[in-house]
Design a protein around this motif. Structure first.
Motif, short mmCIF file in Angstrom:
data_model
loop_
_atom_site.label_atom_id
_atom_site.label_comp_id
_atom_site.label_asym_id
_atom_site.label_seq_id
_atom_site.Cartn_x
_atom_site.Cartn_y
_atom_site.Cartn_z
N MET A 1 0.85 -1.20 0.00
CA MET A 1 0.00 0.00 0.00
C MET A 1 0.88 1.25 0.00
O MET A 1 1.94 1.28 0.63
CB MET A 1 -0.91 0.01 1.22
N ASP A 2 0.45 2.24 -0.72
CA ASP A 2 1.21 3.48 -0.79
C ASP A 2 1.22 4.20 0.56
O ASP A 2 0.25 4.16 1.33
CB ASP A 2 0.58 4.43 -1.81
N THR A 3 2.33 4.84 0.82
CA THR A 3 2.39 5.79 1.93
C THR A 3 2.13 7.19 1.37
O THR A 3 2.16 7.41 0.15
CB THR A 3 3.76 5.76 2.60
N TYR A 4 1.89 8.14 2.26
CA TYR A 4 1.70 9.52 1.80
C TYR A 4 2.97 10.04 1.13
O TYR A 4 2.90 10.76 0.14
CB TYR A 4 1.29 10.41 2.97
N ARG A 5 4.12 9.60 1.64
CA ARG A 5 5.39 10.02 1.02
C ARG A 5 5.49 9.50 -0.41
O ARG A 5 5.87 10.23 -1.32
CB ARG A 5 6.57 9.51 1.85
N SER A 6 5.14 8.23 -0.62
CA SER A 6 5.26 7.66 -1.96
C SER A 6 4.25 8.27 -2.92
O SER A 6 4.54 8.43 -4.11
CB SER A 6 5.10 6.13 -1.91
N LEU A 7 3.07 8.62 -2.43
CA LEU A 7 2.11 9.31 -3.29
C LEU A 7 2.70 10.60 -3.84
O LEU A 7 2.55 10.92 -5.02
CB LEU A 7 0.82 9.60 -2.52
N LEU A 8 3.37 11.33 -2.97
CA LEU A 8 3.96 12.60 -3.39
C LEU A 8 5.12 12.36 -4.36
O LEU A 8 5.23 13.02 -5.40
CB LEU A 8 4.45 13.38 -2.18
N ARG A 9 5.99 11.41 -4.04
CA ARG A 9 7.19 11.17 -4.86
C ARG A 9 6.84 10.67 -6.25
O ARG A 9 7.52 11.00 -7.22
CB ARG A 9 8.10 10.16 -4.16
N GLN A 10 5.80 9.88 -6.36
CA GLN A 10 5.47 9.25 -7.63
C GLN A 10 4.45 10.04 -8.45
O GLN A 10 4.04 9.61 -9.52
CB GLN A 10 4.91 7.84 -7.36
N SER A 11 4.09 11.22 -7.97
CA SER A 11 2.99 11.96 -8.61
C SER A 11 3.37 12.56 -9.96
O SER A 11 2.52 12.78 -10.81
CB SER A 11 2.51 13.08 -7.69
N GLY A 12 4.66 12.85 -10.15
CA GLY A 12 5.08 13.53 -11.38
C GLY A 12 4.76 15.00 -11.40
O GLY A 12 4.92 15.67 -12.42
N LEU A 13 4.32 15.53 -10.25
CA LEU A 13 3.95 16.94 -10.14
C LEU A 13 5.07 17.75 -9.51
O LEU A 13 5.97 17.20 -8.86
CB LEU A 13 2.69 17.09 -9.29
N ASP A 14 4.98 19.05 -9.69
CA ASP A 14 5.82 19.94 -8.90
C ASP A 14 5.60 19.60 -7.43
O ASP A 14 4.46 19.42 -7.00
CB ASP A 14 5.43 21.39 -9.18
N PRO A 15 6.66 19.48 -6.62
CA PRO A 15 6.49 19.05 -5.22
C PRO A 15 5.52 19.92 -4.42
O PRO A 15 4.76 19.41 -3.60
CB PRO A 15 7.91 19.12 -4.66
N ILE A 16 5.56 21.23 -4.67
CA ILE A 16 4.66 22.12 -3.94
C ILE A 16 3.21 21.86 -4.34
O ILE A 16 2.31 21.77 -3.50
CB ILE A 16 5.03 23.59 -4.17
N ASP A 17 2.97 21.73 -5.65
CA ASP A 17 1.62 21.43 -6.13
C ASP A 17 1.11 20.12 -5.54
O ASP A 17 -0.04 20.02 -5.08
CB ASP A 17 1.59 21.34 -7.65
N ALA A 18 1.97 19.09 -5.57
CA ALA A 18 1.57 17.78 -5.06
C ALA A 18 1.20 17.86 -3.58
O ALA A 18 0.18 17.29 -3.15
CB ALA A 18 2.70 16.76 -5.28
N ARG A 19 2.01 18.56 -2.82
CA ARG A 19 1.73 18.66 -1.39
C ARG A 19 0.42 19.41 -1.11
O ARG A 19 -0.37 19.00 -0.27
CB ARG A 19 2.90 19.35 -0.68
N LEU A 20 0.19 20.50 -1.85
CA LEU A 20 -1.05 21.26 -1.67
C LEU A 20 -2.27 20.40 -1.99
O LEU A 20 -3.28 20.44 -1.27
CB LEU A 20 -1.04 22.50 -2.56
N LEU A 21 -2.19 19.62 -3.05
CA LEU A 21 -3.32 18.78 -3.43
C LEU A 21 -3.56 17.68 -2.40
O LEU A 21 -4.71 17.38 -2.06
CB LEU A 21 -3.09 18.18 -4.81
N PHE A 49 -6.65 11.78 -4.35
CA PHE A 49 -5.43 12.47 -4.74
C PHE A 49 -5.07 12.17 -6.20
O PHE A 49 -4.70 13.08 -6.95
CB PHE A 49 -4.28 12.06 -3.83
N ARG A 50 -5.20 10.94 -6.62
CA ARG A 50 -4.84 10.58 -7.99
C ARG A 50 -5.77 11.26 -9.02
O ARG A 50 -5.34 11.59 -10.12
CB ARG A 50 -4.86 9.07 -8.16
N GLN A 51 -7.02 11.47 -8.64
CA GLN A 51 -7.92 12.20 -9.53
C GLN A 51 -7.44 13.64 -9.72
O GLN A 51 -7.39 14.15 -10.86
CB GLN A 51 -9.34 12.18 -8.97
N LEU A 52 -7.07 14.29 -8.63
CA LEU A 52 -6.56 15.65 -8.73
C LEU A 52 -5.21 15.68 -9.45
O LEU A 52 -4.92 16.59 -10.22
CB LEU A 52 -6.42 16.26 -7.33
#
Length: 274
Positions: A1-21, A49-52
């Motif tokens: 299962m994903d952790t919150y950290r892995s969701l952010l790392r694997q998002s492909g988004l700007d880190p700030i954008d990913a964290r805000l979402l 989160f993945r939808q956003l």
């Protein structure tokens, strides 16, 4: 299962954008996320989160995904019906506050209010003022009304109007402010970045970028009190022409003021006594 950290790392988004979402989905603050970033992510949270994430990767602005944006240290609701507040517009507010009469009840008019960031900020900074805010878009006025209620701005009157169209001929103001559509119709930036998702009618006049500014200057002569100020935001290359238009219309003390990036962003002028 994903952790919150892995969701952010694997998002492909700007880190700030990913964290805000992610914080938006979790309805938590940054401190909570730091202390729980290695927790297993709730499946519903991960799916939301993945939808956003997918919408952001497709280009949708973060402000629309979150439904809000900060302006002048206050949070304003925003939707695709209104422009996304930008920090350079805070200069318009600061100059309006500095050029208003320092005593008595000040009457201010905000033309093309959109989400209401300028009108409501003036009203909240100066509760003794009476602020009128107009927009030709009923949808934008709905957003502005919601912001007024949420922020408790009781001294603002929202009005449906195409610039000065619905104002009585004898209505006069100490101050008229505006952040009008000023992007040239052929400007390639309209097809780039966040601008692709913002309401075109709030960005461009579908002409040379100055037609709305001309209308605002012309009408201001009939709706300002003697010695009243007109202040408006404009494009990075329009200051010289804006000063010329104000001077041609008989305004005095005409000047342009640069934003923090050194770009002449706001031009202002004062109506003579006569």
């Amino acid at each position: 299962m994903d952790t919150y950290r892995s969701l952010l790392r694997q998002s492909g988004l700007d880190p700030i954008d990913a964290r805000l979402l992610l914080l938006h989905v979790l309805q938590r603050d940054h401190a909570w996320l730091i202390s729980h970033r290695d927790d297993s992510a709730d499946s519903a949270h991960a799916a939301a989160f993945r939808q956003l994430q997918a919408r952001r990767l497709a280009g949708e602005p973060v402000a629309y995904l979150l439904g809000e944006r900060e302006f002048y240290s206050r949070m304003f609701r925003v939707t695709p019906d209104v422009l996304i507040p930008r920090p350079e517009t805070e200069l318009l507010v600061e100059l309006a506050l500095a050029h208003a009469p320092q005593s008595g009840t000040v009457r201010a008019l905000d033309l093309g209010t959109g989400s209401g960031i300028v009108a409501l900020t003036l009203a909240l900074e100066q509760p003794a003022w009476q602020v009128d805010a107009v927009d030709c878009s009923p949808a934008a006025l709905t957003v502005a009304s919601d912001n007024a209620q949420r922020l408790g701005a009781a001294n603002v009157r929202l009005r449906h109007s195409d610039w000065y169209g619905s104002l009585a001929s004898d209505e006069r103001f100490h101050l008229i402010v505006s952040n009008p559509p000023y992007i040239h119709a052929s400007d390639p930036h309209l097809a780039q970045g966040d601008l692709r998702f913002e309401p075109a009618g709030a960005l461009t006049d579908h002409a040379d970028g100055l037609s709305c500014i001309r209308a605002i200057i012309d009408g201001a002569r009939h709706h300002l009190l003697p010695h009243g100020w007109l202040l408006f935001e404009h494009g990075y290359d329009q200051a010289t022409e804006c000063r010329r238009l104000l001077a041609q219309a008989g305004f005095g003390q005409v000047a342009s003021v640069s934003d923090l990036a050194g770009i002449e962003r706001v031009t202002l002028g004062r109506l003579p006594a006569g």
